[in-house]
Design a protein around this motif. Structure first.
Motif, PDB file in Angstrom:
ATOM      1  N   ALA A   1     -60.288   0.718  38.893  1.00 55.57           N
ATOM      2  CA  ALA A   1     -60.644  -0.577  38.298  1.00 55.57           C
ATOM      3  C   ALA A   1     -60.610  -0.495  36.775  1.00 55.57           C
ATOM      4  O   ALA A   1     -60.133  -1.419  36.094  1.00 55.57           O
ATOM      5  CB  ALA A   1     -62.027  -1.008  38.781  1.00 55.57           C
ATOM      6  N   ALA A   2     -61.101   0.602  36.225  1.00 55.26           N
ATOM      7  CA  ALA A   2     -61.055   0.781  34.769  1.00 55.26           C
ATOM      8  C   ALA A   2     -59.617   0.848  34.277  1.00 55.26           C
ATOM      9  O   ALA A   2     -59.254   0.201  33.284  1.00 55.26           O
ATOM     10  CB  ALA A   2     -61.812   2.056  34.378  1.00 55.26           C
ATOM     11  N   ALA A   3     -58.771   1.617  34.985  1.00 56.97           N
ATOM     12  CA  ALA A   3     -57.364   1.745  34.586  1.00 56.97           C
ATOM     13  C   ALA A   3     -56.628   0.416  34.706  1.00 56.97           C
ATOM     14  O   ALA A   3     -55.779   0.078  33.872  1.00 56.97           O
ATOM     15  CB  ALA A   3     -56.682   2.810  35.438  1.00 56.97           C
TER      16      ALA A   3
ATOM     17  N   ARG B   1     -65.772   6.772  43.825  1.00 56.91           N
ATOM     18  CA  ARG B   1     -65.494   7.090  42.421  1.00 56.91           C
ATOM     19  C   ARG B   1     -64.041   6.807  42.060  1.00 56.91           C
ATOM     20  O   ARG B   1     -63.749   6.351  40.947  1.00 56.91           O
ATOM     21  CB  ARG B   1     -65.817   8.553  42.137  1.00 56.91           C
ATOM     22  N   GLY B   2     -63.147   7.049  42.983  1.00 59.24           N
ATOM     23  CA  GLY B   2     -61.730   6.770  42.726  1.00 59.24           C
ATOM     24  C   GLY B   2     -61.449   5.289  42.541  1.00 59.24           C
ATOM     25  O   GLY B   2     -60.645   4.891  41.694  1.00 59.24           O
TER      26      GLY B   2
ATOM     27  N   LEU C   1     -57.760  13.633  33.261  1.00 57.49           N
ATOM     28  CA  LEU C   1     -58.830  13.341  34.204  1.00 57.49           C
ATOM     29  C   LEU C   1     -58.285  13.141  35.615  1.00 57.49           C
ATOM     30  O   LEU C   1     -58.864  13.648  36.600  1.00 57.49           O
ATOM     31  CB  LEU C   1     -59.592  12.092  33.751  1.00 57.49           C
ATOM     32  N   VAL C   2     -57.179  12.417  35.748  1.00 64.02           N
ATOM     33  CA  VAL C   2     -56.581  12.201  37.070  1.00 64.02           C
ATOM     34  C   VAL C   2     -56.182  13.529  37.710  1.00 64.02           C
ATOM     35  O   VAL C   2     -56.424  13.777  38.909  1.00 64.02           O
ATOM     36  CB  VAL C   2     -55.359  11.264  36.960  1.00 64.02           C
ATOM     37  N   LEU C   3     -55.574  14.401  36.911  1.00 64.97           N
ATOM     38  CA  LEU C   3     -55.158  15.702  37.437  1.00 64.97           C
ATOM     39  C   LEU C   3     -56.350  16.557  37.832  1.00 64.97           C
ATOM     40  O   LEU C   3     -56.337  17.227  38.887  1.00 64.97           O
ATOM     41  CB  LEU C   3     -54.301  16.432  36.403  1.00 64.97           C
ATOM     42  N   LEU C   4     -57.423  16.554  37.012  1.00 70.21           N
ATOM     43  CA  LEU C   4     -58.603  17.364  37.334  1.00 70.21           C
ATOM     44  C   LEU C   4     -59.306  16.853  38.590  1.00 70.21           C
ATOM     45  O   LEU C   4     -59.735  17.648  39.445  1.00 70.21           O
ATOM     46  CB  LEU C   4     -59.579  17.363  36.152  1.00 70.21           C
ATOM     47  N   VAL C   5     -59.449  15.546  38.695  1.00 70.95           N
ATOM     48  CA  VAL C   5     -60.102  14.968  39.877  1.00 70.95           C
ATOM     49  C   VAL C   5     -59.266  15.241  41.123  1.00 70.95           C
ATOM     50  O   VAL C   5     -59.800  15.583  42.200  1.00 70.95           O
ATOM     51  CB  VAL C   5     -60.337  13.468  39.683  1.00 70.95           C
ATOM     52  N   SER C   6     -57.943  15.110  41.008  1.00 70.31           N
ATOM     53  CA  SER C   6     -57.059  15.373  42.156  1.00 70.31           C
ATOM     54  C   SER C   6     -57.099  16.844  42.537  1.00 70.31           C
ATOM     55  O   SER C   6     -57.057  17.195  43.734  1.00 70.31           O
ATOM     56  CB  SER C   6     -55.629  14.947  41.820  1.00 70.31           C
ATOM     57  N   LYS C   7     -57.183  17.714  41.533  1.00 73.06           N
ATOM     58  CA  LYS C   7     -57.250  19.148  41.814  1.00 73.06           C
ATOM     59  C   LYS C   7     -58.547  19.481  42.551  1.00 73.06           C
ATOM     60  O   LYS C   7     -58.553  20.267  43.527  1.00 73.06           O
ATOM     61  CB  LYS C   7     -57.204  19.922  40.496  1.00 73.06           C
TER      62      LYS C   7
ATOM     63  N   LEU D   1     -52.198  19.187  45.974  1.00 70.92           N
ATOM     64  CA  LEU D   1     -52.409  18.528  44.682  1.00 70.92           C
ATOM     65  C   LEU D   1     -51.400  17.403  44.460  1.00 70.92           C
ATOM     66  O   LEU D   1     -51.772  16.309  44.018  1.00 70.92           O
ATOM     67  CB  LEU D   1     -52.301  19.561  43.549  1.00 70.92           C
ATOM     68  N   GLY D   2     -50.141  17.648  44.752  1.00 69.97           N
ATOM     69  CA  GLY D   2     -49.118  16.631  44.535  1.00 69.97           C
ATOM     70  C   GLY D   2     -49.378  15.375  45.328  1.00 69.97           C
ATOM     71  O   GLY D   2     -49.263  14.253  44.814  1.00 69.97           O
ATOM     72  N   ILE D   3     -49.737  15.543  46.613  1.00 71.38           N
ATOM     73  CA  ILE D   3     -50.005  14.374  47.451  1.00 71.38           C
ATOM     74  C   ILE D   3     -51.251  13.643  46.969  1.00 71.38           C
ATOM     75  O   ILE D   3     -51.294  12.402  46.939  1.00 71.38           O
ATOM     76  CB  ILE D   3     -50.154  14.814  48.923  1.00 71.38           C
ATOM     77  N   SER D   4     -52.250  14.408  46.554  1.00 66.15           N
ATOM     78  CA  SER D   4     -53.490  13.778  46.062  1.00 66.15           C
ATOM     79  C   SER D   4     -53.229  12.950  44.814  1.00 66.15           C
ATOM     80  O   SER D   4     -53.780  11.849  44.645  1.00 66.15           O
ATOM     81  CB  SER D   4     -54.540  14.856  45.765  1.00 66.15           C
ATOM     82  N   VAL D   5     -52.372  13.453  43.915  1.00 68.95           N
ATOM     83  CA  VAL D   5     -52.059  12.718  42.691  1.00 68.95           C
ATOM     84  C   VAL D   5     -51.286  11.446  43.007  1.00 68.95           C
ATOM     85  O   VAL D   5     -51.602  10.353  42.509  1.00 68.95           O
ATOM     86  CB  VAL D   5     -51.257  13.613  41.724  1.00 68.95           C
ATOM     87  N   VAL D   6     -50.270  11.557  43.873  1.00 65.59           N
ATOM     88  CA  VAL D   6     -49.415  10.403  44.171  1.00 65.59           C
ATOM     89  C   VAL D   6     -50.184   9.325  44.935  1.00 65.59           C
ATOM     90  O   VAL D   6     -49.923   8.128  44.776  1.00 65.59           O
ATOM     91  CB  VAL D   6     -48.175  10.861  44.974  1.00 65.59           C
ATOM     92  N   GLU D   7     -51.125   9.734  45.759  1.00 68.89           N
ATOM     93  CA  GLU D   7     -51.884   8.762  46.536  1.00 68.89           C
ATOM     94  C   GLU D   7     -52.961   8.054  45.711  1.00 68.89           C
ATOM     95  O   GLU D   7     -53.522   7.041  46.161  1.00 68.89           O
ATOM     96  CB  GLU D   7     -52.547   9.463  47.722  1.00 68.89           C
ATOM     97  N   ALA D   8     -53.241   8.544  44.529  1.00 69.87           N
ATOM     98  CA  ALA D   8     -54.274   7.912  43.684  1.00 69.87           C
ATOM     99  C   ALA D   8     -53.703   6.670  43.006  1.00 69.87           C
ATOM    100  O   ALA D   8     -52.678   6.743  42.311  1.00 69.87           O
ATOM    101  CB  ALA D   8     -54.773   8.907  42.647  1.00 69.87           C
ATOM    102  N   PRO D   9     -54.325   5.491  43.167  1.00 70.81           N
ATOM    103  CA  PRO D   9     -53.841   4.280  42.488  1.00 70.81           C
ATOM    104  C   PRO D   9     -53.812   4.440  40.965  1.00 70.81           C
ATOM    105  O   PRO D   9     -52.941   3.875  40.285  1.00 70.81           O
ATOM    106  CB  PRO D   9     -54.844   3.205  42.912  1.00 70.81           C
ATOM    107  N   THR D  10     -54.730   5.217  40.448  1.00 69.94           N
ATOM    108  CA  THR D  10     -54.800   5.412  39.000  1.00 69.94           C
ATOM    109  C   THR D  10     -53.523   6.045  38.461  1.00 69.94           C
ATOM    110  O   THR D  10     -53.117   5.747  37.330  1.00 69.94           O
ATOM    111  CB  THR D  10     -56.011   6.290  38.644  1.00 69.94           C
ATOM    112  N   PHE D  11     -52.878   6.898  39.256  1.00 70.87           N
ATOM    113  CA  PHE D  11     -51.647   7.557  38.833  1.00 70.87           C
ATOM    114  C   PHE D  11     -50.556   6.533  38.511  1.00 70.87           C
ATOM    115  O   PHE D  11     -49.916   6.598  37.461  1.00 70.87           O
ATOM    116  CB  PHE D  11     -51.181   8.521  39.926  1.00 70.87           C
ATOM    117  N   TRP D  12     -50.355   5.574  39.383  1.00 70.47           N
ATOM    118  CA  TRP D  12     -49.291   4.578  39.184  1.00 70.47           C
ATOM    119  C   TRP D  12     -49.636   3.608  38.052  1.00 70.47           C
ATOM    120  O   TRP D  12     -48.757   3.171  37.303  1.00 70.47           O
ATOM    121  CB  TRP D  12     -49.053   3.826  40.494  1.00 70.47           C
TER     122      TRP D  12
END
Length: 602
Positions: A223-225, A217-218, A352-358, A369-380
């Motif tokens: 890909a959408a972002a 899902r990530g 959405l990124v924050l909720l999915v990471s949470k 949570l912080g590491i999960s957000v930073v590791e998500a490609p969608t965040f950058w």
């Protein structure tokens, strides 16, 4: 008449009007008892009885009286009264009654160009007998474009004998498909969609045995972002200007076939729409996967579900209102949906990124949570999207404007707050959150200011003409326009109508290049004024200016082909309303002639 302002006999080397004619003109202005029965040289009576021209087939035929250039007129200045001289535009005592005795309009000024320009427009003084033997539009060997006495413009009548248009290439069905459905815009659109489709197939193949079934899902959200980012970047002012700068560096000695292709750069809107549609498709897939997991009880996150469906509705609304038919019917609605729905979508994407990471960080053994957000490609990706969304609005400012009403149909707005380069479009607004309008800028000769030409094309433009504003909002930076690509050709033909003369002058005044100009508009001098007419004459001394009120609407395709063949040009550029632009571009390209013009999404 005051001795200071009396026109002296003009020197032969400074004008095509001989000294005896100028002296007679000066005498006629002081002779109130001159014979008033002689018809005016520009009257239909004088025209039909004295003016005949040699037709292309060798027979003597009478010209259309709408042609304002008279090359053989029985004109007698000794029989002209002061009133008639004033009516014809010659300098009289009334012309200068509002000027003081210290006025700079001296006899020397008249000798340098004022009187000759006036004379040229009425009696065709800059058309010598020798030039009558040459085809229309042929430059004379002694032509000096920068001489003040030779900057007079003239209204043209469409030639009667135009070269026959060549037969259109290819069969009608294939021709229609190629030029209407397989344009460069559609090809770029298809390339983006098929590229994303190929990525989707690869992703499915890699995860066909995964449990739960389907791609990660990530990865789908990323890909959408990524497609949203691509659609943003291709519309960003700095990116567009950089692309034009790279393509315009193409040497003119490159093969014409290559330059024809590179000049289609302005179809980059196909990338914008293709990536936007692909982003929506990816997000539909993401929504389907999340819904499946939620329904099966594997993903109990109602907040994520709610935000996902709102985001999907925003994506669909943006795509639907961007369809050309809806966009044309209500452009203001399209612009509002595109802007506000886009802003809300970016904000909800962050949520959405924050909720999915949470949700991921709450699982046993998961990262914080912080590491999960930073590791998500969608965040950058969202960081870059947010930056380019805010950037133009950081440059929002209100600037002073100096309106110059040309007529009840057009206005010229001058700005002095910055220097501006050639062929750049500026977006202005009187309400920055409501609507924006882009116009081509015309740099001033001093290089310190510029102007825009606005014609009556709707409620907003009509308001600017009837109620001129002295301040406008601007944002972002000026964007390079379609005509910039003309520099990759050796010689071009510029075809325009109405206020389309603005972008053309922006190109030709600030970046001169060999060209022929065709301008068709109702009452050009009355609508746009003397200054615009003189600028057109300086850009192309042999410009074909057609007054549609006198001559009717001409066949622009035939005239463009005529100038293309006559001038041995390499390409034709058309700046007009969407309907005529499509007609001219299709009419020429279907015959193998390189033709370019703005499209609905350029």
């Amino acid at each position: 008449m005051s001795q200071q302002l009396r026109p002296e006999p003009l020197e032969l080397e400074k004008s095509s009007v001989d000294s005896s004619t100028a002296a007679s003109l000066a005498t006629a202005m002081e002779s109130p008892n001159a014979n008033e029965q002689s018809p005016r040289p520009d009257s239909p009576q004088s025209y039909h009885t004295t003016h005949q021209t040699q037709a292309a087939d060798g027979e003597n035929v009478k010209d259309d009286p709408s042609d304002l250039i008279v090359t053989d007129v029985s004109f007698c200045p000794q029989k002209m009264t002061t009133a008639k001289a004033s009516a014809l535009g010659y300098p009289t005592e009334d012309t200068f009654k509002d000027q003081s005795t210290t006025s700079s309009a001296s006899t020397a000024d008249l000798e340098k160009g004022m009187a000759p320009v006036m004379v040229q427009k009425q009696i065709g003084a800059n058309e010598t007998e020798e030039s009558n033997t040459k085809p229309a539009g042929t430059k004379r060997e002694d032509h000096t474009p920068n001489a003040s006495y030779n900057t007079g413009w003239r209204i043209s009548v469409p030639p009667r004998d135009l070269p026959k248009l060549p037969v259109k290439r290819e069969r009608r069905i294939w021709r229609g498909i190629r030029h209407n459905f397989f344009t460069v815009y559609q090809r770029l659109f298809a390339l983006c969609c098929f590229g994303n489709m190929a990525a989707f197939i690869v992703l499915l193949a890699q995860t066909r045995h995964s449990k739960p079934w389907g791609p990660d899902r990530g990865d789908v959200a990323a890909a959408a972002a990524a497609n949203v980012l691509a659609s943003f970047l291709i519309r960003q002012e700095n990116v567009i200007n950089s692309l034009y700068a790279i393509c315009c560096a193409t040497p003119r000695w490159f093969p014409l076939r290559f330059r024809r292709i590179i000049a289609k750069l302005y179809h980059f809107g196909g990338v914008h729409s293709g990536c936007a549609v692909s982003a929506t498709a990816w997000f539909v897939l993401f929504t389907a996967l999340i819904t499946k997991d939620y329904a099966s009880g594997d993903y109990d996150q109602p907040g994520v579900m709610a935000v996902t469906y709102v985001l999907l509705a925003l994506f669909l609304a943006i795509c639907i209102f961007a369809v050309p038919k809806f966009r044309v019917v209500s452009h203001n609605t399209f612009e509002a949906v595109h802007r506000f729905a886009g802003w809300i979508a970016v904000a909800l994407f962050w949520v959405l990124v924050l909720l999915v990471s949470k949700a991921a960080s709450d699982m046993p053994g998961a990262d914080s949570l912080g590491i999960s957000v930073v590791e998500a490609p969608t965040f950058w990706i969202l960081l870059v999207i947010t930056f380019f969304t805010i950037l133009p609005w950081l440059r929002l400012r209100q600037v002073e404007a100096f309106p110059e009403v040309l007529s009840n149909h057009a206005i010229r707005i001058h700005f002095k707050y910055m220097k501006i380069g050639p062929i750049l479009g500026l977006r202005i607004s009187d309400n920055p959150l409501k609507e924006w309008h882009a116009f081509a800028s015309i740099p001033a000769p001093d290089g310190q200011s510029f102007s825009l030409i606005v014609s009556d094309a709707g409620d907003w433009t009509k308001k600017q003409i009837m109620e001129p504003a002295h301040a406008y909002w601007v944002r972002g930076i000026p964007i390079t326009g379609v005509l910039r690509m003309a520099v990759v050709f050796q010689k071009v033909v510029m075809v325009t109508t109405g206020s389309g003369i603005g972008p053309v002058l922006s190109m030709l005044v600030s970046h001169p290049l060999p060209c022929r100009l065709l301008w068709s508009t109702p009452n050009p001098e009355k609508t746009y004024g003397e200054k615009i007419m003189q600028s057109v004459s300086q850009a192309d001394p042999d410009a074909m200016i057609i007054n549609t009120r006198a001559s009717g609407r001409p066949d622009m395709v035939a005239l463009a082909y005529h100038l293309y063949i006559q001038s041995n040009a390499e390409a034709v550029f058309c700046i007009s309303n969407p309907s005529l632009t499509r007609k001219v571009v299709y009419g020429l390209e279907s015959r193998g002639i390189p033709a370019y013009g703005p499209i609905w999404d350029s």
